[in-house]
Design an enzyme around this catalytic site. Sequence first.
Site, PDB file in Angstrom:
ATOM      1  N   CYS A 116      53.320  80.600  24.074  1.00 33.29           N
ATOM      2  CA  CYS A 116      52.937  81.024  22.713  1.00 33.29           C
ATOM      3  C   CYS A 116      53.447  82.411  22.363  1.00 33.29           C
ATOM      4  O   CYS A 116      53.434  82.784  21.195  1.00 33.29           O
ATOM      5  CB  CYS A 116      51.433  80.980  22.569  1.00 33.29           C
ATOM      6  N   HIS A 258      49.053  85.160  17.042  1.00 27.44           N
ATOM      7  CA  HIS A 258      49.198  83.774  17.500  1.00 27.44           C
ATOM      8  C   HIS A 258      47.951  82.995  17.086  1.00 27.44           C
ATOM      9  O   HIS A 258      46.821  83.423  17.330  1.00 27.44           O
ATOM     10  CB  HIS A 258      49.385  83.752  19.014  1.00 27.44           C
ATOM     11  N   ASN A 288      47.060  74.959  17.023  1.00 23.16           N
ATOM     12  CA  ASN A 288      47.859  75.881  17.835  1.00 23.16           C
ATOM     13  C   ASN A 288      49.253  75.265  18.026  1.00 23.16           C
ATOM     14  O   ASN A 288      49.375  74.217  18.660  1.00 23.16           O
ATOM     15  CB  ASN A 288      47.139  76.074  19.182  1.00 23.16           C
TER      16      ASN A 288
HETATM   17  N1  ACO Z   1      34.053  68.443  21.366  1.00 18.51           N
HETATM   18  C1  ACO Z   1      32.744  68.551  21.686  1.00 18.51           C
HETATM   19  N2  ACO Z   1      32.325  69.258  22.761  1.00 18.51           N
HETATM   20  C2  ACO Z   1      33.261  69.848  23.527  1.00 18.51           C
HETATM   21  C3  ACO Z   1      34.635  69.746  23.255  1.00 18.51           C
HETATM   22  C4  ACO Z   1      35.013  69.004  22.126  1.00 18.51           C
HETATM   23  N3  ACO Z   1      36.311  68.847  21.756  1.00 18.51           N
HETATM   24  N4  ACO Z   1      35.322  70.430  24.199  1.00 18.51           N
HETATM   25  C5  ACO Z   1      34.407  70.952  25.047  1.00 18.51           C
HETATM   26  N5  ACO Z   1      33.172  70.594  24.652  1.00 18.51           N
HETATM   27  C6  ACO Z   1      31.892  70.909  25.278  1.00 18.51           C
HETATM   28  C7  ACO Z   1      32.021  71.302  26.742  1.00 18.51           C
HETATM   29  O1  ACO Z   1      32.071  70.196  27.571  1.00 18.51           O
HETATM   30  C8  ACO Z   1      30.777  72.131  26.950  1.00 18.51           C
HETATM   31  O2  ACO Z   1      29.687  71.270  27.149  1.00 18.51           O
HETATM   32  P1  ACO Z   1      28.495  71.674  28.160  1.00 18.51           P
HETATM   33  O3  ACO Z   1      27.879  72.913  27.603  1.00 18.51           O
HETATM   34  O4  ACO Z   1      27.600  70.470  28.132  1.00 18.51           O
HETATM   35  O5  ACO Z   1      29.155  71.925  29.502  1.00 18.51           O
HETATM   36  C9  ACO Z   1      30.570  72.821  25.605  1.00 18.51           C
HETATM   37  O6  ACO Z   1      31.333  72.059  24.657  1.00 18.51           O
HETATM   38  C10 ACO Z   1      31.043  74.254  25.599  1.00 18.51           C
HETATM   39  O7  ACO Z   1      32.321  74.306  26.237  1.00 18.51           O
HETATM   40  P2  ACO Z   1      33.143  75.633  26.321  1.00 18.51           P
HETATM   41  O8  ACO Z   1      34.382  75.383  27.105  1.00 18.51           O
HETATM   42  O9  ACO Z   1      32.276  76.781  26.740  1.00 18.51           O
HETATM   43  O10 ACO Z   1      33.508  75.823  24.774  1.00 18.51           O
HETATM   44  P3  ACO Z   1      34.181  77.044  24.106  1.00 18.51           P
HETATM   45  O11 ACO Z   1      33.290  77.605  23.096  1.00 18.51           O
HETATM   46  O12 ACO Z   1      34.798  77.991  25.098  1.00 18.51           O
HETATM   47  O13 ACO Z   1      35.378  76.344  23.317  1.00 18.51           O
HETATM   48  C11 ACO Z   1      37.757  76.075  23.508  1.00 18.51           C
HETATM   49  C12 ACO Z   1      36.392  75.650  24.030  1.00 18.51           C
HETATM   50  C13 ACO Z   1      37.822  75.692  22.058  1.00 18.51           C
HETATM   51  C14 ACO Z   1      38.803  75.369  24.318  1.00 18.51           C
HETATM   52  C15 ACO Z   1      37.866  77.623  23.651  1.00 18.51           C
HETATM   53  O14 ACO Z   1      37.503  78.018  24.934  1.00 18.51           O
HETATM   54  C16 ACO Z   1      39.260  78.104  23.365  1.00 18.51           C
HETATM   55  O15 ACO Z   1      39.763  77.988  22.262  1.00 18.51           O
HETATM   56  N6  ACO Z   1      39.916  78.713  24.381  1.00 18.51           N
HETATM   57  C17 ACO Z   1      41.278  79.196  24.226  1.00 18.51           C
HETATM   58  C18 ACO Z   1      42.197  78.026  24.333  1.00 18.51           C
HETATM   59  C19 ACO Z   1      43.618  78.386  24.025  1.00 18.51           C
HETATM   60  O16 ACO Z   1      43.879  79.211  23.169  1.00 18.51           O
HETATM   61  N7  ACO Z   1      44.522  77.742  24.761  1.00 18.51           N
HETATM   62  C20 ACO Z   1      45.899  77.935  24.629  1.00 18.51           C
HETATM   63  C21 ACO Z   1      46.256  79.302  25.110  1.00 18.51           C
HETATM   64  S1  ACO Z   1      47.899  79.496  25.555  1.00 18.51           S
HETATM   65  C22 ACO Z   1      48.679  78.915  24.253  1.00 18.51           C
HETATM   66  O17 ACO Z   1      48.256  79.202  23.136  1.00 18.51           O
HETATM   67  C23 ACO Z   1      49.792  77.988  24.483  1.00 18.51           C
END
Ligand code: ACO
Length: 331
Positions: A116, A258, A288
């Site tokens: 990214c 980004h 993204n």
């Molecule tokens: N729908 C519903 N529930 C979900 C989903 C979904 N799509 N995905 C995860 N959950 C659940 C999890 O299982 C978890 O459940 P639990 O509490 O029972 O264990 C709960 O939601 C919370 O999960 P978290 O992982 O803590 O959720 P978070 O608020 O961190 O959001 C996310 C997850 C959206 C992936 C976030 O962490 C994020 O955006 N991280 C950065 C990701 C990113 O930018 N990646 C690319 C980077 S490099 C590049 O850009 C190429």
Amino acid sequence: MVGNYRSRVAGTGSYLPEKLLTNADLEKMVETNDQWITERTGIQRRHLAADGENTSDLALKASQKALAEAGLTAQDLDLVLVATVSGDQVMPSTACVLQSKLGCRQIMAFDLSAACSGFVYGLSVADQFIRTGMYKNILVVGAEVLHRFVNYKDRETCILFGDAAGAWVVTRAQEGDSNIIMSSHLHADGNLGELFVLPAGGSAIPFSQQVLDDGTQYVRMKGREIFKHAVRTLTQCCHEALEANGCKPDQVDWLVPHQANARILDSVADHFNFPKEKVVMNLHETGNTSAASIPVAFDLAKQEGKIKRGQLILLAAFGAGLTSGSVLLRY
Ligand code: ACO
């Protein structure tokens, strides 16, 4: 040949494929819902390349728009650089495919892999070639068809990514022109590489039946950990760019980060002490799009009449690697 030249952005373009994948569509594919996706990420839909539409096709459409705006033709280009982690194939490079599709001269063409952060890395490379006087007109593209590397059974990743391309023509500025790329700062921390990986398809895990059985042809991500590093790294990149140029946040017209997650960007704005209304954010529409994200965000904001010539623009990126970086420019 060593010169004292500076680069300016002569033209920009972007392309989003027509096909849409909405949160409602995803509700039918994995256990998720529109409210969770919107609240946790800010994303409402993503554009996906059609069957047979490849990364170089998206790159071509964005590049043609950027060249037209710059008032240049493909024949004027001295270098084609494509930042991507989802190129048409491993070899030849997507930049070579694009060079051929555009009808360029036999100029240098190569792909750059910084996930990214790829577009910001690419701009910095282009800036160096122009500063030395080696080249005058450079096409920098960020293009991805990432959805083909996403497992639509993994709800944590499949909600995030979309396909797109963005292109800038960067040219040698006239002497005294103040609309220039002012600085670039690039970083990587390979120790954090395991946070976001696409394991198979390289020499470590070549394609095999085992790959398909294990699903290692798809991206794997530790989302929560990336989130923390993203906020910290993007904030550091913003401060670094301004300190290097003796600027204050209130002098910046637009921060174009980004487009990973709306909560990441809100948090960066808080830590950077920067007004949220001056953070370009259109990920509700795109998801993204990795290396395409910054040039697409920039171009859409330009089309909306937000970004204008003469404004001070700060680009800030982070991505797999973990890579990161900034470019400060007067557009
Ligand atoms: N729908 C519903 N529930 C979900 C989903 C979904 N799509 N995905 C995860 N959950 C659940 C999890 O299982 C978890 O459940 P639990 O509490 O029972 O264990 C709960 O939601 C919370 O999960 P978290 O992982 O803590 O959720 P978070 O608020 O961190 O959001 C996310 C997850 C959206 C992936 C976030 O962490 C994020 O955006 N991280 C950065 C990701 C990113 O930018 N990646 C690319 C980077 S490099 C590049 O850009 C190429």
